[in-house]
Design a protein around this motif. Structure first.
Motif, short mmCIF file in Angstrom:
data_model
loop_
_atom_site.label_atom_id
_atom_site.label_comp_id
_atom_site.label_asym_id
_atom_site.label_seq_id
_atom_site.Cartn_x
_atom_site.Cartn_y
_atom_site.Cartn_z
N ALA A 1 0.83 -1.21 0.00
CA ALA A 1 0.00 0.00 0.00
C ALA A 1 0.87 1.25 0.00
O ALA A 1 0.55 2.25 -0.67
CB ALA A 1 -0.92 -0.01 1.22
N ARG A 2 1.97 1.18 0.71
CA ARG A 2 2.84 2.35 0.85
C ARG A 2 3.47 2.76 -0.48
O ARG A 2 3.75 3.94 -0.70
CB ARG A 2 3.93 2.05 1.89
N VAL A 3 3.72 1.80 -1.37
CA VAL A 3 4.42 2.12 -2.61
C VAL A 3 3.47 2.60 -3.70
O VAL A 3 3.92 3.11 -4.73
CB VAL A 3 5.22 0.88 -3.09
N ASN A 4 2.17 2.48 -3.51
CA ASN A 4 1.22 2.87 -4.56
C ASN A 4 1.32 4.33 -4.97
O ASN A 4 1.25 4.63 -6.18
CB ASN A 4 -0.21 2.52 -4.14
N PRO A 5 1.48 5.30 -4.05
CA PRO A 5 1.67 6.68 -4.49
C PRO A 5 2.90 6.87 -5.37
O PRO A 5 2.90 7.69 -6.28
CB PRO A 5 1.79 7.46 -3.17
N THR A 6 3.94 6.09 -5.11
CA THR A 6 5.15 6.15 -5.93
C THR A 6 4.85 5.69 -7.36
O THR A 6 5.29 6.30 -8.34
CB THR A 6 6.26 5.29 -5.32
N LEU A 7 4.09 4.60 -7.48
CA LEU A 7 3.73 4.09 -8.80
C LEU A 7 2.87 5.11 -9.56
O LEU A 7 3.03 5.30 -10.77
CB LEU A 7 3.00 2.76 -8.67
N ALA A 8 1.96 5.76 -8.83
CA ALA A 8 1.13 6.79 -9.47
C ALA A 8 1.98 7.95 -9.96
O ALA A 8 1.76 8.49 -11.06
CB ALA A 8 0.08 7.28 -8.48
N ARG A 9 2.98 8.32 -9.17
CA ARG A 9 3.87 9.41 -9.56
C ARG A 9 4.68 9.01 -10.80
O ARG A 9 4.91 9.84 -11.70
CB ARG A 9 4.80 9.76 -8.41
N LEU A 10 5.12 7.77 -10.87
CA LEU A 10 5.86 7.30 -12.04
C LEU A 10 5.01 7.40 -13.30
O LEU A 10 5.49 7.83 -14.35
CB LEU A 10 6.31 5.86 -11.83
N GLN A 11 3.75 7.01 -13.18
CA GLN A 11 2.87 7.08 -14.35
C GLN A 11 2.66 8.51 -14.81
O GLN A 11 2.54 8.78 -16.00
CB GLN A 11 1.53 6.44 -14.02
N GLU A 12 2.62 9.42 -13.86
CA GLU A 12 2.44 10.83 -14.21
C GLU A 12 3.72 11.40 -14.84
O GLU A 12 3.67 12.09 -15.86
CB GLU A 12 2.06 11.63 -12.96
N THR A 13 4.85 11.10 -14.23
CA THR A 13 6.12 11.63 -14.70
C THR A 13 6.50 11.05 -16.06
O THR A 13 7.00 11.76 -16.94
CB THR A 13 7.24 11.34 -13.69
N TYR A 14 6.28 9.76 -16.22
CA TYR A 14 6.68 9.07 -17.45
C TYR A 14 5.45 8.69 -18.29
O TYR A 14 5.39 7.60 -18.85
CB TYR A 14 7.48 7.81 -17.11
N ALA A 15 4.53 9.60 -18.40
CA ALA A 15 3.29 9.33 -19.12
C ALA A 15 3.58 8.84 -20.54
O ALA A 15 4.36 9.46 -21.27
CB ALA A 15 2.43 10.59 -19.18
N GLY A 16 2.98 7.71 -20.90
CA GLY A 16 3.17 7.15 -22.22
C GLY A 16 4.43 6.32 -22.37
O GLY A 16 4.61 5.64 -23.39
N LYS A 17 5.30 6.34 -21.38
CA LYS A 17 6.57 5.62 -21.48
C LYS A 17 6.64 4.41 -20.55
O LYS A 17 7.55 3.58 -20.67
CB LYS A 17 7.74 6.55 -21.15
N VAL A 18 5.70 4.33 -19.60
CA VAL A 18 5.73 3.26 -18.61
C VAL A 18 4.39 2.53 -18.57
O VAL A 18 3.33 3.17 -18.55
CB VAL A 18 6.07 3.80 -17.20
N ARG A 19 4.47 1.23 -18.57
CA ARG A 19 3.28 0.38 -18.42
C ARG A 19 3.44 -0.40 -17.12
O ARG A 19 4.50 -1.00 -16.88
CB ARG A 19 3.17 -0.57 -19.61
#
Length: 363
Positions: free
Chosen positions: A213-231
């Motif tokens: 649960a703690r790492v989920n905000p990090t994953l959300a941030r990755l998707q925002e920062t690397y939009a279109g580049k990370v799946r």
């Protein structure tokens, strides 16, 4: 050291020696390497043993060793990468100090210690108020001194990392040391991000695990920062020995996926980790507006028990024993790591020439 503060631990020479298996009287690393190179390594189909005339090939041995062998290679890579990063950092600092005609200590004082963000009184007090239990009977005045020292060390480490990153960029540093990569299936599993993204992050997770649960905000941030580049692909690894409801929760998420609400259920389960019993899961379905009858029938039938069991078997093959665990283009990263740990690997993967990029993992 202040309670709760993490300092980078540098292994002693004895620890490094033991890590490399060096004991008094044993050959040096160079001698060992020379001896190793003198013996040809068996190719995949060459036999490494025979039993009653039937060969055991190197490929068969590697397959049987599976995750254990991958973990050993991962540990070797981490040691080599740490030494490589330290060597690069030293050379960059030496070169910059020489160019500016100052010593490395003076350069560090100017660019690292002198530019590390100061610790404010409000920050000290806020940290202390949030972590009073860690300080036991230590008087508040003394505790605040420890807090300031700990936060200061953290800021200096962060500034040093940022400065070395600046020097790396200026020097056009490129890492060619190849990490071990595992082939991890993703087909048929819930995913976010474009299928053709250059970086795929496959997560093995447990809905009852607090670190997941703690790492989920990090994953959300990755998707925002690397939009279109990370799946990001989600796979289940319920640790039933410590999380009795994790299996049911995994099934609930897949039942919600039948109604195109996997990620909504995913988020709700992680936000309510104390309410994952079957009755609670059915309440979550109602709160999300799912067809309750269809959801309940799916959950009660155990329709998706084989799904998470397949994922757990795959995790075992890969040598995983805890959650969360991530494979970033096949590169293993374990635990609820900070954003920077993910970003470093993703940046390295994005910087790889197209010809060197690993093929997408299969099912």
């Amino acid at each position: 050291m202040m309670p709760g503060m993490r300092l980078r631990s540098w292994p002693s020479a004895a620890c490094v020696a033991l890590a490399w298996g060096i004991v008094p009287g044993s050959p040096s690393p160079a001698e060992a390497a020379e001896k190793t190179q003198a013996r040809p390594v068996a190719t995949a189909q060459e036999p490494v043993a025979e039993v009653a005339g039937t060969p055991i090939t190197a490929a068969e041995l590697d397959e049987l060793a599976g995750g254990r062998l991958f973990q050993v290679r991962q540990q070797e890579y981490q040691v080599r990468r740490q030494v490589l990063d330290d060597t690069i950092g030293k050379r960059l600092l030496d070169a910059e100090a020489a160019a500016r005609k100052v010593g490395v200590d003076e350069l560090t004082r100017l660019e690292v210690e002198g530019k590390a963000a100061p610790v404010t009184e409000a920050e000290k007090k806020a940290f202390y108020d949030s972590n009073k239990a860690r300080f036991g009977q230590t008087p508040e005045e003394q505790a605040l001194v420890q807090v300031e020292a700990g936060l200061r060390q953290q800021r200096v480490r962060e500034r040093r990392a940022a400065y070395l990153k600046e020097l790396r960029t200026k020097a056009n540093v490129r890492i060619m040391l190849e990490p071990p990569r595992a082939e991890v299936g993703e087909a048929g599993n819930p995913a976010k991000g474009p299928a053709g993204a250059p970086v795929t992050v496959i997560e093995f997770s447990d809905f009852q695990c607090p670190f997941c649960a703690r790492v989920n905000p990090t994953l959300a941030r990755l998707q925002e920062t690397y939009a279109g580049k990370v799946r990001i692909v989600f796979r289940d690894l319920p640790l039933l020995s410590i999380h009795k409801n994790a299996g049911h929760a995994a099934e609930a998420a897949h039942c919600a996926d039948d109604q195109d609400k996997f990620w909504e259920m995913h988020d709700r389960l992680f936000a309510n980790q104390q309410k994952l019993a079957p009755a609670d899961l059915k309440e979550h379905a109602v709160a999300l507006g799912l067809d309750a009858a269809a959801f309940n029938q799916c959950l009660d039938s155990g329709k998706y028990t084989p799904e998470w069991r397949r994922d757990a078997e795959e995790a075992s093959r890969l040598g995983l024993s805890g959650t969360p665990a991530f494979f970033i283009n096949g590169r293993l990263l374990t635990g609820a790591q900070p954003y920077e740990a993910f970003a470093q690997i993703i940046d390295e993967e994005l910087a790889r020439p197209a010809a060197e990029k690993p093929a997408a993992s299969g099912s």
